[in-house]
Design a protein around this motif. Structure first.
Motif, mmCIF file in Angstrom:
data_model
loop_
_atom_site.group_PDB
_atom_site.id
_atom_site.type_symbol
_atom_site.label_atom_id
_atom_site.label_comp_id
_atom_site.label_asym_id
_atom_site.label_seq_id
_atom_site.Cartn_x
_atom_site.Cartn_y
_atom_site.Cartn_z
ATOM 1 N N ASP A 1 0.836 -1.199 0.000
ATOM 2 C CA ASP A 1 0.000 0.000 0.000
ATOM 3 C C ASP A 1 0.872 1.250 0.000
ATOM 4 O OD1 ASP A 1 -2.769 1.264 0.444
ATOM 5 O OD2 ASP A 1 -1.615 2.064 2.139
ATOM 6 N N ALA A 2 1.961 1.213 0.748
ATOM 7 C CA ALA A 2 2.853 2.376 0.838
ATOM 8 C C ALA A 2 3.435 2.735 -0.524
ATOM 9 C CB ALA A 2 3.973 2.102 1.837
ATOM 10 N N ILE A 3 3.896 1.758 -1.266
ATOM 11 C CA ILE A 3 4.486 2.040 -2.577
ATOM 12 C C ILE A 3 3.456 2.711 -3.484
ATOM 13 C CG2 ILE A 3 5.377 0.984 -4.689
ATOM 14 C CD1 ILE A 3 6.909 -0.969 -2.852
ATOM 15 N N ALA A 4 2.221 2.198 -3.487
ATOM 16 C CA ALA A 4 1.174 2.800 -4.312
ATOM 17 C C ALA A 4 0.898 4.239 -3.882
ATOM 18 C CB ALA A 4 -0.102 1.961 -4.231
ATOM 19 N N LYS A 5 0.823 4.482 -2.571
ATOM 20 C CA LYS A 5 0.565 5.844 -2.084
ATOM 21 C C LYS A 5 1.719 6.790 -2.410
ATOM 22 C CE LYS A 5 -2.845 5.194 1.468
ATOM 23 N NZ LYS A 5 -3.196 5.187 2.873
ATOM 24 N N ILE A 6 2.929 6.299 -2.314
ATOM 25 C CA ILE A 6 4.092 7.137 -2.612
ATOM 26 C C ILE A 6 4.081 7.549 -4.080
ATOM 27 C CG2 ILE A 6 6.613 7.168 -2.769
ATOM 28 C CD1 ILE A 6 6.493 5.282 -0.209
ATOM 29 N N ILE A 7 3.806 6.604 -4.953
ATOM 30 C CA ILE A 7 3.753 6.910 -6.387
ATOM 31 C C ILE A 7 2.630 7.904 -6.673
ATOM 32 C CG2 ILE A 7 3.232 5.921 -8.651
ATOM 33 C CD1 ILE A 7 4.809 3.395 -7.643
ATOM 34 N N ASP A 8 1.472 7.707 -6.046
ATOM 35 C CA ASP A 8 0.314 8.570 -6.298
ATOM 36 C C ASP A 8 0.427 9.952 -5.673
ATOM 37 O OD1 ASP A 8 -0.926 6.587 -7.758
ATOM 38 O OD2 ASP A 8 -2.231 5.935 -6.121
ATOM 39 N N THR A 9 1.010 10.050 -4.468
ATOM 40 C CA THR A 9 0.960 11.316 -3.721
ATOM 41 C C THR A 9 2.283 12.061 -3.641
ATOM 42 O OG1 THR A 9 1.409 10.273 -1.585
ATOM 43 C CG2 THR A 9 -0.906 10.407 -2.280
ATOM 44 N N GLN A 10 3.398 11.397 -3.965
ATOM 45 C CA GLN A 10 4.720 12.019 -3.907
ATOM 46 C C GLN A 10 4.941 12.792 -2.597
ATOM 47 O OE1 GLN A 10 7.343 11.933 -6.503
ATOM 48 N NE2 GLN A 10 6.111 10.122 -6.875
ATOM 49 N N PRO A 11 4.965 12.082 -1.448
ATOM 50 C CA PRO A 11 5.177 12.774 -0.169
ATOM 51 C C PRO A 11 6.575 13.390 -0.113
ATOM 52 C CG PRO A 11 5.379 10.406 0.125
ATOM 53 C CD PRO A 11 4.901 10.633 -1.284
ATOM 54 N N ASP A 12 6.731 14.337 0.803
ATOM 55 C CA ASP A 12 8.031 14.979 0.993
ATOM 56 C C ASP A 12 9.001 14.077 1.748
ATOM 57 O OD1 ASP A 12 7.405 17.570 -0.181
ATOM 58 O OD2 ASP A 12 6.040 17.794 1.523
ATOM 59 N N ILE A 13 8.456 13.193 2.581
ATOM 60 C CA ILE A 13 9.275 12.261 3.369
ATOM 61 C C ILE A 13 8.420 11.060 3.743
ATOM 62 C CG2 ILE A 13 8.787 13.405 5.573
ATOM 63 C CD1 ILE A 13 11.761 12.728 6.354
ATOM 64 N N VAL A 14 9.078 9.908 3.906
ATOM 65 C CA VAL A 14 8.398 8.678 4.310
ATOM 66 C C VAL A 14 9.009 8.204 5.621
ATOM 67 C CG1 VAL A 14 7.903 6.278 3.698
ATOM 68 C CG2 VAL A 14 7.959 8.038 1.902
ATOM 69 N N LEU A 15 8.157 8.009 6.631
ATOM 70 C CA LEU A 15 8.573 7.382 7.890
ATOM 71 C C LEU A 15 8.173 5.924 7.766
ATOM 72 C CD1 LEU A 15 7.412 10.039 10.494
ATOM 73 C CD2 LEU A 15 9.581 9.870 9.274
ATOM 74 N N LEU A 16 9.141 5.033 7.767
ATOM 75 C CA LEU A 16 8.925 3.648 7.347
ATOM 76 C C LEU A 16 9.377 2.649 8.398
ATOM 77 C CD1 LEU A 16 8.210 1.722 4.968
ATOM 78 C CD2 LEU A 16 10.511 2.148 4.081
ATOM 79 N N ASP A 17 8.429 1.827 8.848
ATOM 80 C CA ASP A 17 8.745 0.731 9.760
ATOM 81 C C ASP A 17 9.560 -0.314 9.013
ATOM 82 O OD1 ASP A 17 8.705 -0.984 11.975
ATOM 83 O OD2 ASP A 17 6.713 -1.757 11.523
ATOM 84 N N VAL A 18 10.471 -0.969 9.693
ATOM 85 C CA VAL A 18 11.268 -2.021 9.066
ATOM 86 C C VAL A 18 10.510 -3.343 9.072
ATOM 87 C CG1 VAL A 18 13.376 -3.402 9.248
ATOM 88 C CG2 VAL A 18 13.480 -0.932 9.589
ATOM 89 N N MET A 19 9.990 -3.731 10.218
ATOM 90 C CA MET A 19 9.365 -5.054 10.353
ATOM 91 C C MET A 19 7.862 -4.954 10.113
ATOM 92 S SD MET A 19 11.462 -6.596 13.609
ATOM 93 C CE MET A 19 10.833 -5.364 14.719
ATOM 94 N N MET A 20 7.452 -5.442 8.934
ATOM 95 C CA MET A 20 6.039 -5.492 8.585
ATOM 96 C C MET A 20 5.776 -6.818 7.896
ATOM 97 S SD MET A 20 5.285 -1.660 7.087
ATOM 98 C CE MET A 20 6.562 -1.729 5.827
ATOM 99 N N PRO A 21 4.561 -7.347 8.029
ATOM 100 C CA PRO A 21 4.241 -8.590 7.323
ATOM 101 C C PRO A 21 4.225 -8.352 5.813
ATOM 102 C CG PRO A 21 2.295 -7.712 8.430
ATOM 103 C CD PRO A 21 3.453 -6.847 8.821
ATOM 104 N N GLY A 22 4.514 -9.409 5.079
ATOM 105 C CA GLY A 22 4.559 -9.270 3.628
ATOM 106 C C GLY A 22 5.871 -8.630 3.218
ATOM 107 N N MET A 23 5.799 -7.419 2.705
ATOM 108 C CA MET A 23 6.984 -6.696 2.261
ATOM 109 C C MET A 23 7.538 -5.853 3.412
ATOM 110 S SD MET A 23 7.321 -3.920 -0.857
ATOM 111 C CE MET A 23 6.145 -4.838 -1.813
ATOM 112 N N ASP A 24 8.777 -6.124 3.817
ATOM 113 C CA ASP A 24 9.350 -5.344 4.919
ATOM 114 C C ASP A 24 9.813 -3.966 4.429
ATOM 115 O OD1 ASP A 24 11.928 -5.588 3.786
ATOM 116 O OD2 ASP A 24 12.577 -7.101 5.208
ATOM 117 N N GLY A 25 10.155 -3.118 5.371
ATOM 118 C CA GLY A 25 10.555 -1.757 5.049
ATOM 119 C C GLY A 25 11.809 -1.678 4.199
ATOM 120 N N TYR A 26 12.738 -2.599 4.392
ATOM 121 C CA TYR A 26 13.947 -2.598 3.582
ATOM 122 C C TYR A 26 13.591 -2.763 2.102
ATOM 123 C CZ TYR A 26 16.692 -3.316 7.888
ATOM 124 O OH TYR A 26 17.272 -3.203 9.126
#
Length: 114
Positions: free
Chosen positions: A38-63
């Protein structure tokens, strides 16, 4: 300080809410995402100035999210700030090597984050 559009990505709703409230109080526009896909889609759509990103997430991790962002010319210049409970030097090294601007340990002090 100028107002920024910030995307907060964390699978824990309480953490998203805490960080979002702190950022909004400081005058920033906040978007949230519960996972990497979801984050990748939102980043592409909204072009935020900065992303605060958790490392450990289910599925695709922050790395992996960061790697994909940095590999895409449209998102490569968006700064990423990792937030993680993983505090070993090796974890921080990996995050910085793949392109993050900084790596903050959880629990995040909102004043330090700002």
């Amino acid at each position: 300080m100028e107002s920024l559009k910030v995307l907060v990505v964390d699978d824990e709703p309480n953490i998203r809410d805490l960080l979002s409230a702190s950022l909004r109080f400081a005058g920033h526009q906040v978007l949230t995402s519960p996972n990497g896909t979801d984050a990748i889609a939102k980043i592409i759509d909204t072009q935020p100035d900065i992303v605060l990103l958790d490392v450990m997430m289910p599925g695709m991790d922050g790395y992996e999210v960061c790697r994909r962002l940095k590999a895409n010319p449209d998102t490569a210049d968006i700064p990423v700030l990792f937030l993680s409970g993983r505090t070993a030097a090796e974890d921080e090294r990996i995050g910085l090597e793949i392109g993050a601007e900084d790596y903050l340990a959880k629990p995040v002090n909102p004043a330090v984050m700002l």
